[in-house]
Motif scaffolding. Structure first.
Motif, PDB file in Angstrom:
ATOM      1  N   SER A 173      -8.626 -10.513  33.447  1.00 19.94           N
ATOM      2  CA  SER A 173      -7.372 -10.218  32.769  1.00 19.94           C
ATOM      3  C   SER A 173      -7.533 -10.472  31.273  1.00 19.94           C
ATOM      4  N   VAL A 174      -6.953  -9.596  30.480  1.00 16.90           N
ATOM      5  CA  VAL A 174      -6.854  -9.800  29.038  1.00 16.90           C
ATOM      6  C   VAL A 174      -5.383 -10.025  28.729  1.00 16.90           C
ATOM      7  N   ARG A 175      -5.063 -11.204  28.214  1.00 20.30           N
ATOM      8  CA  ARG A 175      -3.680 -11.575  27.944  1.00 20.30           C
ATOM      9  C   ARG A 175      -3.450 -11.632  26.445  1.00 20.30           C
ATOM     10  N   LEU A 176      -2.366 -11.004  26.008  1.00 19.84           N
ATOM     11  CA  LEU A 176      -2.102 -10.828  24.587  1.00 19.84           C
ATOM     12  C   LEU A 176      -0.694 -11.260  24.246  1.00 19.84           C
ATOM     13  N   ARG A 177      -0.569 -11.834  23.061  1.00 19.02           N
ATOM     14  CA  ARG A 177       0.753 -12.198  22.541  1.00 19.02           C
ATOM     15  C   ARG A 177       0.653 -12.296  21.018  1.00 19.02           C
ATOM     16  N   ARG A 178       1.797 -12.289  20.389  1.00 21.25           N
ATOM     17  CA  ARG A 178       1.796 -12.460  18.934  1.00 21.25           C
ATOM     18  C   ARG A 178       1.275 -13.851  18.575  1.00 21.25           C
ATOM     19  N   SER A 179       0.429 -13.909  17.554  1.00 23.86           N
ATOM     20  CA  SER A 179      -0.112 -15.185  17.101  1.00 23.86           C
ATOM     21  C   SER A 179       0.950 -15.979  16.346  1.00 23.86           C
ATOM     22  N   GLU A 180       0.815 -17.297  16.392  1.00 27.12           N
ATOM     23  CA  GLU A 180       1.684 -18.147  15.580  1.00 27.12           C
ATOM     24  C   GLU A 180       1.357 -18.023  14.097  1.00 27.12           C
ATOM     25  N   TYR A 181       0.170 -17.503  13.783  1.00 23.56           N
ATOM     26  CA  TYR A 181      -0.245 -17.346  12.395  1.00 23.56           C
ATOM     27  C   TYR A 181       0.050 -15.937  11.902  1.00 23.56           C
ATOM     28  N   THR A 182       0.253 -15.835  10.614  1.00 25.73           N
ATOM     29  CA  THR A 182       0.328 -14.532   9.952  1.00 25.73           C
ATOM     30  C   THR A 182      -0.725 -14.531   8.855  1.00 25.73           C
ATOM     31  N   ILE A 183      -1.015 -13.342   8.337  1.00 25.19           N
ATOM     32  CA  ILE A 183      -1.897 -13.246   7.184  1.00 25.19           C
ATOM     33  C   ILE A 183      -1.082 -12.680   6.030  1.00 25.19           C
ATOM     34  N   CYS A 184      -1.248 -13.261   4.861  1.00 28.01           N
ATOM     35  CA  CYS A 184      -0.493 -12.839   3.684  1.00 28.01           C
ATOM     36  C   CYS A 184      -1.373 -11.956   2.802  1.00 28.01           C
ATOM     37  N   PHE A 185      -0.938 -10.716   2.591  1.00 29.56           N
ATOM     38  CA  PHE A 185      -1.588  -9.827   1.634  1.00 29.56           C
ATOM     39  C   PHE A 185      -0.823  -9.898   0.313  1.00 29.56           C
ATOM     40  N   LEU A 186      -1.553  -9.934  -0.778  1.00 25.86           N
ATOM     41  CA  LEU A 186      -0.946  -9.899  -2.108  1.00 25.86           C
ATOM     42  C   LEU A 186      -1.179  -8.513  -2.704  1.00 25.86           C
ATOM     43  N   HIS A 187      -0.087  -7.840  -3.053  1.00 27.43           N
ATOM     44  CA  HIS A 187      -0.157  -6.470  -3.573  1.00 27.43           C
ATOM     45  C   HIS A 187       0.107  -6.445  -5.073  1.00 27.43           C
ATOM     46  N   PRO A 188      -0.584  -5.578  -5.808  1.00 26.38           N
ATOM     47  CA  PRO A 188      -0.365  -5.491  -7.257  1.00 26.38           C
ATOM     48  C   PRO A 188       0.973  -4.840  -7.577  1.00 26.38           C
ATOM     49  N   PRO A 189       1.464  -5.020  -8.798  1.00 25.66           N
ATOM     50  CA  PRO A 189       2.730  -4.382  -9.196  1.00 25.66           C
ATOM     51  C   PRO A 189       2.675  -2.873  -8.973  1.00 25.66           C
ATOM     52  N   GLY A 190       3.780  -2.329  -8.461  1.00 20.26           N
ATOM     53  CA  GLY A 190       3.851  -0.897  -8.222  1.00 20.26           C
ATOM     54  C   GLY A 190       3.345  -0.464  -6.863  1.00 20.26           C
ATOM     55  N   TYR A 191       2.848  -1.401  -6.056  1.00 16.26           N
ATOM     56  CA  TYR A 191       2.343  -1.037  -4.726  1.00 16.26           C
ATOM     57  C   TYR A 191       3.464  -0.471  -3.860  1.00 16.26           C
ATOM     58  N   SER A 192       3.168   0.606  -3.157  1.00 13.32           N
ATOM     59  CA  SER A 192       4.096   1.221  -2.217  1.00 13.32           C
ATOM     60  C   SER A 192       3.323   1.608  -0.963  1.00 13.32           C
ATOM     61  N   TYR A 193       3.787   1.158   0.191  1.00 11.31           N
ATOM     62  CA  TYR A 193       3.121   1.502   1.447  1.00 11.31           C
ATOM     63  C   TYR A 193       3.118   3.004   1.673  1.00 11.31           C
ATOM     64  N   PHE A 194       4.257   3.654   1.403  1.00 11.66           N
ATOM     65  CA  PHE A 194       4.326   5.088   1.645  1.00 11.66           C
ATOM     66  C   PHE A 194       3.500   5.879   0.636  1.00 11.66           C
ATOM     67  N   ALA A 195       3.426   5.402  -0.594  1.00 11.37           N
ATOM     68  CA  ALA A 195       2.542   6.059  -1.563  1.00 11.37           C
ATOM     69  C   ALA A 195       1.092   5.935  -1.117  1.00 11.37           C
ATOM     70  N   MET A 196       0.737   4.772  -0.549  1.00 15.73           N
ATOM     71  CA  MET A 196      -0.616   4.588  -0.027  1.00 15.73           C
ATOM     72  C   MET A 196      -0.895   5.570   1.104  1.00 15.73           C
ATOM     73  N   LEU A 197       0.082   5.744   2.008  1.00 18.69           N
ATOM     74  CA  LEU A 197      -0.110   6.701   3.104  1.00 18.69           C
ATOM     75  C   LEU A 197      -0.265   8.123   2.576  1.00 18.69           C
ATOM     76  N   ARG A 198       0.550   8.487   1.588  1.00 18.97           N
ATOM     77  CA  ARG A 198       0.430   9.839   1.026  1.00 18.97           C
ATOM     78  C   ARG A 198      -0.970  10.074   0.489  1.00 18.97           C
ATOM     79  N   GLN A 199      -1.512   9.060  -0.185  1.00 22.37           N
ATOM     80  CA  GLN A 199      -2.839   9.212  -0.780  1.00 22.37           C
ATOM     81  C   GLN A 199      -3.934   9.202   0.275  1.00 22.37           C
ATOM     82  N   LYS A 200      -3.910   8.213   1.170  1.00 20.11           N
ATOM     83  CA  LYS A 200      -5.005   8.050   2.128  1.00 20.11           C
ATOM     84  C   LYS A 200      -5.002   9.144   3.196  1.00 20.11           C
TER      85      LYS A 200
END
Length: 303
Positions: free
Chosen positions: A266-293
């Motif tokens: 069995s492989v058992r999965l759940r959300r981790s108690e930890y998160t990872i923090c990403f630091l984004h530069p000024p002007g970052y937009s997730y949707f702009a990134m998707l448009r480009q990539k």
């Protein structure tokens, strides 16, 4: 969840983590280390990075250390490479809650925001506290055999159970919060976080989830029944995959760590108690990134 990194938290100690076996990485890493030193920042270089990159450029003046020391002493880590380099660093540093900044020297770079040519310019904004913090969820996974845990790992992108090297389908049962959902015959199943929704999951027909969401996507790989479609479950769900029949089943964590499975595991999965923090530069937009990539809105190219 987004927040300003804040000038009151301007980093004093920064660790550099790089992709191995690349002259471009070596030159960028040395140039970044020198720039940060000139700005009064203490610089660590991750040990394996230094061992590989140091064969191409002289890094003797910088302190080298492992991820444990980076977690204990660094205010943040700058990852120079591609998404694979970022995934490895995220899994190694998540429990220390060290924020990550990505400089893209890979291919698409969904998690590495800063282009190599803009690297030093962006460092001024970073050191002056003008980056934006965004937390991403991870998955905890454990593999259970004969009633006992034999392995455990984390994943920022996804956990994949698949048929391995054999051409035959894998068969397994899916349970969510202890409730039987279905029997699945397929090449496998992708269990993806929002961060991983633009990776293997996307190429397998899964949905794109905004990274601020906390759902988990379950995406079948080439299911025998065409009615087995991707579904999204709550991030508090306990997910279990029980392998019922397979010749060479395997489980993969972020496509970087692989473990052989046996029928009955069995492989058992759940959300981790930890998160990872990403630091984004000024002007970052997730949707702009998707448009480009993903090249959204581009017209057809001429023949």
């Amino acid at each position: 969840m987004k927040s300003s990194f804040g000038s009151s938290r301007s980093p004093k100690t920064i660790a550099l983590v790089g992709k191995y076996h690349s002259l471009e990485i070596a030159e960028s890493l040395r140039g970044l280390a020198e720039y940060l030193h000139e700005r009064g920042v203490s610089v660590f270089i991750e040990r394996e990075t230094a061992e590989h990159v140091g064969r191409q450029v002289d890094l003797a003046r910088w302190v080298t250390c492992g991820f444990n020391d980076i977690g204990a002493h660094a205010d943040l880590a700058i990852v120079i490479g591609g998404d694979g380099t970022m995934l490895n660093a995220a899994r190694r540093l998540s429990r220390y809650r060290v924020p990550l900044v990505g400089v893209n020297q890979g291919r698409l770079g969904f998690m590495t925001d800063i282009a190599r040519c803009d690297m030093l310019t962006c460092m001024d904004d970073l050191l002056d506290g003008r980056f934006t913090a965004e937390n991403r969820m991870l998955l905890d996974a454990e593999v259970v055999r004969d009633g006992r845990e034999i392995a455990a790992n984390q994943a920022l992108n996804d956990v994949v159970v698949d048929k391995g090297a054999i051409g035959r389908m894998i068969e397994f049962e899916l349970f969510i919060d202890g409730e039987f959902i279905y029997n699945l015959r397929s090449d496998g199943l992708i269990v993806s976080t929002p961060t991983g929704s633009t990776a293997y999951s996307l190429s397998s027909g899964g949905p794109i989830l905004h990274p601020t969401l906390t759902g988990i996507a379950l995406v079948p790989l080439c299911p025998h029944a065409l009615t087995n479609r991707p579904i999204i479950v709550n991030d508090r769900a306990d997910i279990e995959l029980r392998v019922t029949h397979a010749e060479d089943p395997r489980v993969h964590f972020d496509g970087q760590v692989t473990l052989d499975l046996n029928p009955g595991d069995s492989v058992r999965l759940r959300r981790s108690e930890y998160t990872i923090c990403f630091l984004h530069p000024p002007g970052y937009s997730y949707f702009a990134m998707l448009r480009q990539k993903l090249r959204w809105s581009e017209g057809p190219k001429g023949v």
